[in-house]
Design a protein around this motif. Structure first.
Motif, PDB file in Angstrom:
ATOM      1  N   ARG A 280    -129.095 -34.825 -67.388  1.00 59.74           N
ATOM      2  CA  ARG A 280    -128.880 -33.515 -66.753  1.00 59.74           C
ATOM      3  C   ARG A 280    -130.256 -32.997 -66.378  1.00 59.74           C
ATOM      4  O   ARG A 280    -131.156 -32.947 -67.213  1.00 59.74           O
ATOM      5  N   PHE A 281    -130.459 -32.642 -65.122  1.00 61.91           N
ATOM      6  CA  PHE A 281    -131.749 -32.041 -64.752  1.00 61.91           C
ATOM      7  C   PHE A 281    -131.551 -30.780 -63.903  1.00 61.91           C
ATOM      8  O   PHE A 281    -132.400 -30.424 -63.094  1.00 61.91           O
ATOM      9  N   GLY A 282    -130.404 -30.136 -64.118  1.00 58.00           N
ATOM     10  CA  GLY A 282    -130.222 -28.796 -63.549  1.00 58.00           C
ATOM     11  C   GLY A 282    -129.552 -28.752 -62.191  1.00 58.00           C
ATOM     12  O   GLY A 282    -129.539 -27.707 -61.532  1.00 58.00           O
ATOM     13  N   VAL A 283    -128.943 -29.859 -61.742  1.00 61.28           N
ATOM     14  CA  VAL A 283    -128.320 -29.887 -60.416  1.00 61.28           C
ATOM     15  C   VAL A 283    -127.161 -28.900 -60.324  1.00 61.28           C
ATOM     16  O   VAL A 283    -127.054 -28.123 -59.375  1.00 61.28           O
ATOM     17  N   LYS A 284    -126.289 -28.914 -61.323  1.00 60.99           N
ATOM     18  CA  LYS A 284    -125.106 -28.031 -61.284  1.00 60.99           C
ATOM     19  C   LYS A 284    -125.549 -26.567 -61.133  1.00 60.99           C
ATOM     20  O   LYS A 284    -125.027 -25.824 -60.299  1.00 60.99           O
TER      21      LYS A 284
END
Ligand code: SF4
Ligand code: SF4
Length: 397
Positions: A280-284
């Protein structure tokens, strides 16, 4: 049509806590005949002479070249050439065995392997070996996840009978290797154009060659391996589970390395492997505040609203909370302009050259509370306007 009985299957899995997938009890596996490309063959709602011309146009002299920037004969000449190798391999058993390999069916262009499995010291050693081989073969991204039947089609589509046929991936292959091949950045900048379709064609052709080579390598080691590209299973959820990236508002995978500029392939295998963790690297969270793709999509096929469980049509997956693209609107736009489109890729703030340090810094900060500032910076310094095709041709590489 063949409809196998719905198997009792757990819709939720422990991995969902890591991927963020929200799968509900009414989840149903996808039937390939509902893919928009298959529907363009059997569904009167999608089937048309223009759609048939769109597919025929991938072969000269049917390309319907015109004077518009990016749609000339030389633009189609390159685009159609980039598809050529993929098309040849796709069609090896099309007439004889009703197989459209890489698109409707898994690949079968393999030689016999070794009769006994190679004895690796451990799954870790086998995985290191695989990664080393895949890198030398040219795989740009590689991730590994467990087989997850939720994302494997319930049925496949037969081009010849226009009916369902069984999926031929053995269920006892415990791992899926997902590979990703980048699409050319400069070509993508010229979208919408036939020329930009060369980035798609090249992505598939590279994918095909790399998939088949890695698959043959695994078979030569004495393990079972089935290569699959756009066929038989949904690549994006498998790629997320294999740690390659997250899903954006435009329903495409966004990777740390190439953003959304990617084509995916997968290999189902029993080679002993160590699985990767989802990332998870903050795309959502970034997509929650960014709507550049929905604003730029000419037929308004990308939602502006929050993720939803409501599908637009049978072409969408049922029972997963997500942003869902309207496949009918998207495909009709492709047919209308006589080439595929990737405007949503071109305008996405994650469509950057991450070999540059300042783009890596942007990506890191876009995953923090500074995301609004990063969006503003993107809008200010990256207008993401279309580049002209003649300019692309004039560029010295
Ligand atoms: S490919 Fe083009 S038409 Fe389809 S969703 Fe993306 S921007 Fe819209
Ligand atoms: S353009 Fe913006 S909203 Fe669309 S996928 Fe990219 S980051 Fe997300």
């Amino acid at each position: 049509m063949l409809h196998p009985p719905r198997k009792k299957m757990k819709s939720k899995r422990p991995i969902d806590a890591k991927t963020g997938f929200d799968v509900s009890e009414d989840f149903e596996r996808f039937d390939q005949r509902n893919e928009i490309y298959c529907r363009s063959e059997w569904d009167p709602e999608i089937k048309s002479e223009k759609a048939a011309e769109f597919f025929r146009g991938h072969y000269m002299p049917h390309a319907r070249a015109r004077k518009a920037d990016g749609f000339s004969q030389r633009d189609y000449a390159l685009r159609n050439a980039t598809w050529h190798v993929t098309n040849v391999l796709r069609d090896v058993r099309r007439e004889s065995d009703d197989r459209k390999e890489g698109f409707f069916d898994t690949f079968t262009s393999h030689a016999e392997g070794w009769p006994e499995p190679y004895a690796f010291d451990s799954a870790e050693a086998a995985t290191r070996n695989l990664r080393r081989a895949a890198k030398s073969i040219g795989a740009s991204l590689l991730g590994i996840c467990e087989y997850d039947e939720r994302w494997v089609y319930r049925t496949r589509y037969s081009e010849q009978t226009q009916k369902d046929k069984p999926v031929d991936i053995p269920e006892d292959l415990p791992y899926v290797i997902v590979i990703g091949e980048p699409m050319d950045f400069d070509l993508t900048e010229t979208v919408p154009s036939a020329l930009s379709g060369s980035a798609t064609g090249l992505g598939y052709t590279n994918d095909t060659v790399i998939l088949l080579t890695i698959t043959q390598y695994i078979r030569n080691l004495g393990y079972r391996a089935v290569a699959s590209m756009n066929d038989s299973a949904l690549a994006i959820p498998l790629a997320v589970q294999a740690g390659l990236g997250e899903v954006g508002r435009h329903s495409l995978l966004i990777t740390r390395e190439y953003g959304p500029r990617l084509r995916l392939g997968k290999i189902f295998t029993d080679m002993p492997l160590v699985i990767d963790e989802p990332i998870r690297f903050g795309v959502k969270e970034f997509c929650d505040i960014c709507q550049r793709c929905s604003a730029a999509c000419p037929p308004k096929a990308i939602p502006h609203k929050a993720p939803s469980r409501v599908p637009h049509s049978v072409s969408n997956l049922k029972g997963v909370l997500k942003w869902t693209t309207n496949a009918e609107k998207c495909f009709r736009f492709w047919v209308g302009q006589n080439s595929d489109c990737s405007i949503c890729i071109r305008v996405c703030p994650y469509n950057r050259d991450f070999r540059k340090w300042y783009n890596r810094l942007w990506r890191r900060l876009a995953g923090t509370r500074l995301r609004k500032l990063m969006l503003l910076i993107d809008k200010t310094f990256q207008p993401r306007e279309r580049a002209s095709a003649p300019q692309w041709w004039a560029k010295q590489r």
